[in-house]
Design an enzyme around this catalytic site. Sequence first.
Site, short mmCIF file in Angstrom:
data_model
loop_
_atom_site.label_atom_id
_atom_site.label_comp_id
_atom_site.label_asym_id
_atom_site.label_seq_id
_atom_site.Cartn_x
_atom_site.Cartn_y
_atom_site.Cartn_z
N HIS A 74 -10.75 -0.29 -0.94
CA HIS A 74 -10.25 1.03 -1.38
C HIS A 74 -10.41 1.08 -2.90
O HIS A 74 -10.32 0.06 -3.58
CB HIS A 74 -8.77 1.10 -0.99
CG HIS A 74 -8.15 2.45 -1.16
ND1 HIS A 74 -7.73 2.92 -2.37
CD2 HIS A 74 -7.85 3.41 -0.25
CE1 HIS A 74 -7.19 4.12 -2.20
NE2 HIS A 74 -7.25 4.44 -0.92
N ASP B 185 -4.89 -6.94 -0.05
CA ASP B 185 -4.47 -5.55 0.03
C ASP B 185 -4.12 -5.29 1.50
O ASP B 185 -5.01 -5.07 2.34
CB ASP B 185 -5.61 -4.64 -0.44
CG ASP B 185 -5.31 -3.17 -0.19
OD1 ASP B 185 -4.22 -2.86 0.33
OD2 ASP B 185 -6.17 -2.33 -0.52
N GLN C 114 -3.18 -1.31 5.03
CA GLN C 114 -3.41 -0.92 6.42
C GLN C 114 -2.94 -2.03 7.37
O GLN C 114 -2.33 -1.74 8.40
CB GLN C 114 -4.90 -0.62 6.66
CG GLN C 114 -5.45 0.52 5.82
CD GLN C 114 -4.85 1.88 6.17
OE1 GLN C 114 -4.35 2.10 7.27
NE2 GLN C 114 -4.90 2.80 5.22
N LYS D 35 2.91 4.29 4.34
CA LYS D 35 2.02 4.13 5.50
C LYS D 35 2.76 3.41 6.63
O LYS D 35 2.29 3.35 7.76
CB LYS D 35 0.78 3.33 5.10
CG LYS D 35 -0.09 4.07 4.09
CD LYS D 35 -1.39 3.34 3.86
CE LYS D 35 -2.08 3.75 2.59
NZ LYS D 35 -2.79 5.03 2.69
N CYS E 264 -11.82 7.15 -0.26
CA CYS E 264 -11.61 6.27 -1.42
C CYS E 264 -12.40 4.97 -1.26
O CYS E 264 -11.91 3.88 -1.61
CB CYS E 264 -10.13 5.96 -1.65
SG CYS E 264 -9.13 7.40 -1.92
C1 PLP Z 1 -6.66 -0.24 2.16
C2 PLP Z 1 -5.91 0.60 1.18
N1 PLP Z 1 -5.63 0.10 -0.02
C3 PLP Z 1 -4.94 0.80 -0.93
C4 PLP Z 1 -4.50 2.07 -0.67
C5 PLP Z 1 -3.73 2.80 -1.72
O1 PLP Z 1 -2.44 3.05 -1.26
P1 PLP Z 1 -1.43 3.91 -2.16
O2 PLP Z 1 -2.11 5.21 -2.43
O3 PLP Z 1 -0.22 4.03 -1.31
O4 PLP Z 1 -1.20 3.11 -3.40
C6 PLP Z 1 -4.79 2.65 0.56
C7 PLP Z 1 -4.40 4.04 0.85
O5 PLP Z 1 -5.06 4.76 1.57
C8 PLP Z 1 -5.50 1.89 1.52
O6 PLP Z 1 -5.79 2.40 2.72
#
Ligand code: PLP
Length: 397
Positions: A114, A189, A192, A215, A355
């Site tokens: 992401h 990270d 998900q 999430k 993203c």
């Molecule tokens: C794999 C992953 N990493 C990071 C993020 C960023 O999350 P946040 O916007 O809650 O910081 C997301 C959000 O879609 C994500 O799916």
Amino acid sequence: MDFKRDFPIFKQRPELVYLDSAATSQKPQIVLEAENTYYEKLNSNIHRSAHFLAEEATLAYEATRQTVADFIGAQKHEIIFTRNATEGINLVARSFGETFLKKGDEVLLSKMEHHSNIVPWLQLKEKIGIVIQYLDIDENGQFIFDGSQVTDKTKFVSLTGMSNILGSIPNLKPIIAAAHTKGAKILIDACQLAVHQSIDVQQLDADFLVFSAHKLYGPTGVGVLYGKEGLLKKIPPFLGGGEMIQEVFEQSFTPADIPHKFEAGTPNIAGVVAFKAAIDYIRQISFDEIQKIENELTTYALEKLSRLPDLTFIGPKKAENRGPVISFTMQGVHPHDIAEGLSQKDICIRAGHHCGQVLMDAWGLPATARISLAFYNTKNDIDQTVKTLEEVHKYFT
Ligand SMILES: Cc1ncc(COP(=O)(O)O)c(C=O)c1O
């Protein structure tokens, strides 16, 4: 079991087919109540005032820290509350990166990260001249890794536990082991991943791990950063201000101990308190049950979608080693038109680069359509979506 009953939005909007839970999940009643109850009965600032109300609010806030620690097998003081996962990654890139990395050191990412796990490292590259390397991704959404990608120059590895674009759950174990053999640190990270399976940071041997409450059926504005105690103690605070200090003098300050040294200013107290209700809720259902439901829904959706004309899955085509996130394209119909066509029938999906522009560029894709399921979805949701997709396809081709 009809889990939609636990989520007020489905009562308010009975027609809603929500297939965008990877962007943010819906919130169960008990989370909304917990946030409300906090404001009605406990509202006060934490960690500073000596009065009883502040003490009760502090206890409630710290109770969530313990719940989160138990949820991922960490110690309480290894849990830092941030605004979201993105802030957690930025904290590590800055506080760890600027302390321990120098020009020419390599940070290993993957092409399916992401943007939140790419841009903070690119910013560090601009600032101190680190070198960013990327793992390639195979068609099943697994990292292409044979050990050679972690070298003596690799000082940090930062990888997703589950792709928000492809839904794949990559095998992290050999990479974590290789990184540690070379003395590199690793961040996972788990934005998900944490939603779909239980995580044990000890077993995983992650040095840092992040996820977002929103999430995971919790409120927006709350993120979790886990860090190993020894590392958190060694790195400097990210933001400065109230709460994160022990003493402040005219020309200097001493930071508080962990975790407080990373929590500057008044946090999202109500959100953190309500996040405990979300974790309690999913633990009560259990990840075994959640996975059973989500696997069945994913298998069903893959099967139904595969019958549609001109549809190509992007990422794994089977239900194994994945979560309930399915990306696809439809020849002759732009993903944005797919999303718009579904939206006209009250069906919410996501279309775009998710993203994940680095992967989109690597695979030569401008965009995909993405369905993301949660345990509150039903086969009926999928049937309605597939039926509408047929209509959209007919309209555009
Ligand atoms: C794999 C992953 N990493 C990071 C993020 C960023 O999350 P946040 O916007 O809650 O910081 C997301 C959000 O879609 C994500 O799916």
